[in-house]
Motif scaffolding. Structure first.
Motif, PDB file in Angstrom:
ATOM      1  N   GLU A  78       0.825  -1.202   0.000  1.00 56.95           N
ATOM      2  CA  GLU A  78       0.000   0.000   0.000  1.00 56.95           C
ATOM      3  C   GLU A  78       0.859   1.251   0.000  1.00 56.95           C
ATOM      4  N   ALA A  79       1.990   1.200   0.698  1.00 52.69           N
ATOM      5  CA  ALA A  79       2.848   2.379   0.822  1.00 52.69           C
ATOM      6  C   ALA A  79       3.425   2.814  -0.523  1.00 52.69           C
ATOM      7  N   ILE A  80       3.729   1.851  -1.406  1.00 50.47           N
ATOM      8  CA  ILE A  80       4.385   2.196  -2.679  1.00 50.47           C
ATOM      9  C   ILE A  80       3.444   2.108  -3.874  1.00 50.47           C
ATOM     10  N   ARG A  81       2.160   2.010  -3.621  1.00 56.61           N
ATOM     11  CA  ARG A  81       1.186   1.697  -4.661  1.00 56.61           C
ATOM     12  C   ARG A  81       1.258   2.626  -5.868  1.00 56.61           C
ATOM     13  N   ASP A  82       1.585   3.905  -5.658  1.00 64.07           N
ATOM     14  CA  ASP A  82       1.534   4.873  -6.757  1.00 64.07           C
ATOM     15  C   ASP A  82       2.896   5.248  -7.311  1.00 64.07           C
ATOM     16  N   ILE A  83       3.943   4.497  -6.948  1.00 68.28           N
ATOM     17  CA  ILE A  83       5.234   4.719  -7.604  1.00 68.28           C
ATOM     18  C   ILE A  83       5.104   4.209  -9.038  1.00 68.28           C
ATOM     19  N   HIS A  84       5.268   5.095  -9.986  1.00 68.15           N
ATOM     20  CA  HIS A  84       4.940   4.803 -11.387  1.00 68.15           C
ATOM     21  C   HIS A  84       6.196   4.632 -12.235  1.00 68.15           C
ATOM     22  N   ASP A  85       6.036   4.030 -13.390  1.00 70.77           N
ATOM     23  CA  ASP A  85       7.131   3.897 -14.341  1.00 70.77           C
ATOM     24  C   ASP A  85       7.696   5.279 -14.652  1.00 70.77           C
ATOM     25  N   GLY A  86       9.026   5.382 -14.693  1.00 68.90           N
ATOM     26  CA  GLY A  86       9.677   6.642 -15.016  1.00 68.90           C
ATOM     27  C   GLY A  86       9.862   7.584 -13.845  1.00 68.90           C
ATOM     28  N   ALA A  87       9.476   7.163 -12.640  1.00 67.04           N
ATOM     29  CA  ALA A  87       9.598   8.038 -11.470  1.00 67.04           C
ATOM     30  C   ALA A  87      11.060   8.215 -11.069  1.00 67.04           C
ATOM     31  N   THR A  88      11.327   9.336 -10.379  1.00 67.90           N
ATOM     32  CA  THR A  88      12.629   9.572  -9.768  1.00 67.90           C
ATOM     33  C   THR A  88      12.518   9.280  -8.283  1.00 67.90           C
ATOM     34  N   LEU A  89      13.369   8.379  -7.791  1.00 70.65           N
ATOM     35  CA  LEU A  89      13.361   7.982  -6.387  1.00 70.65           C
ATOM     36  C   LEU A  89      14.641   8.449  -5.712  1.00 70.65           C
ATOM     37  N   ILE A  90      14.519   9.025  -4.527  1.00 70.25           N
ATOM     38  CA  ILE A  90      15.677   9.288  -3.678  1.00 70.25           C
ATOM     39  C   ILE A  90      15.632   8.259  -2.559  1.00 70.25           C
ATOM     40  N   VAL A  91      16.694   7.472  -2.446  1.00 66.56           N
ATOM     41  CA  VAL A  91      16.690   6.326  -1.539  1.00 66.56           C
ATOM     42  C   VAL A  91      17.779   6.499  -0.485  1.00 66.56           C
ATOM     43  N   GLY A  92      17.381   6.423   0.782  1.00 65.54           N
ATOM     44  CA  GLY A  92      18.320   6.577   1.875  1.00 65.54           C
ATOM     45  C   GLY A  92      19.189   5.357   2.074  1.00 65.54           C
TER      46      GLY A  92
END
Length: 236
Positions: free
Chosen positions: A10-24
């Protein structure tokens, strides 16, 4: 405001193709390992990922890399991942290498609403190619742009239901910065308490930067590269 969500999915449900992620995370310390694993299952592709490094071949961001979900990496250190090397040399993966301090400041600047800053780091090297140069007090600086992500994935030691966070030791290197620079910041926490359950003087990041919090459960404490002395090696 209760920011607790019921599951990683549920937390990541709307992470879409082509998104930019900043990851700790720093090496394998303090990485949001459960969110990364569920993102692999979700299969989101063409991602641009901003993170200090790209995990190892079978853990952390290396899982997304092996599944060919990452299009571009913006990192400062990539030396522990053979899959990374292979994809980069074959042209499958676009890579932007950034000095570590500059990367941290680019993320911090993005979170603070600062579009760019000047630094002397990288002047006269490949890092400076194509960037604006300016001279201040007789020294040359290059312009670096702040980074803002569509999403930030963060690992916290403790969180409350309002998104206030406490980080543990080395995981404070990049996680607090990443949390400020995501338009939507998703946090997995080892422990979640009710609002008011954290000592205000011990909170490292206020919940205003956080949109979702999910309980992480059990964690696997891996070491990126295990090194031992000759004496220890001989005793094995």
């Amino acid at each position: 405001m209760n920011k607790l969500v019921s599951s990683m999915r549920e937390a990541i449900r709307d992470i879409h193709d082509g998104a930019t992620l900043i990851v700790g995370g720093f090496g394998l310390c303090g990485i949001p390992e459960h969110l990364i694993a569920v993102l692999k299952e979700q299969g989101t592709r063409e991602l641009t990922v901003v993170s200090n490094n790209c995990g190892v071949d079978d853990w952390g961001l290396g899982l997304l890399l092996a599944n060919k979900q990452i299009k571009k990496m913006i990192s400062s250190y990539v030396g522990e991942n053979k899959t990374f090397e292979k994809q980069f040399l074959s042209g499958e993966l676009e890579v932007e290498l950034v000095p570590q301090g500059t990367l941290a400041e680019r993320i911090r600047a993005g979170g603070a609403g600062i579009p760019g800053f000047y630094t002397a780091t990288g002047v006269g090297t490949l890092v400076a190619e194509g960037k604006e140069h300016q001279t201040f007090d007789g020294r040359t600086y290059i312009l670096e742009r702040g980074i803002v992500g569509d999403f930030a994935l963060v690992k916290a030691w403790k969180a409350d239901t309002m998104g206030n966070l406490v980080f543990r030791k080395t995981s404070r290197n990049f996680n607090p910065l990443a949390a400020t620079a995501g338009k939507v910041t998703i946090v997995e926490a080892e422990e979640i308490v009710e609002a008011g359950g954290l000592n205000p003087d011990e909170i490292h990041l206020p919940g205003i930067y956080v949109q979702r919090v999910v309980h992480g459960g059990a964690y696997e404490k891996r070491i990126e590269r295990r090194t031992v002395t000759a004496k220890e090696a001989g005793s094995r």
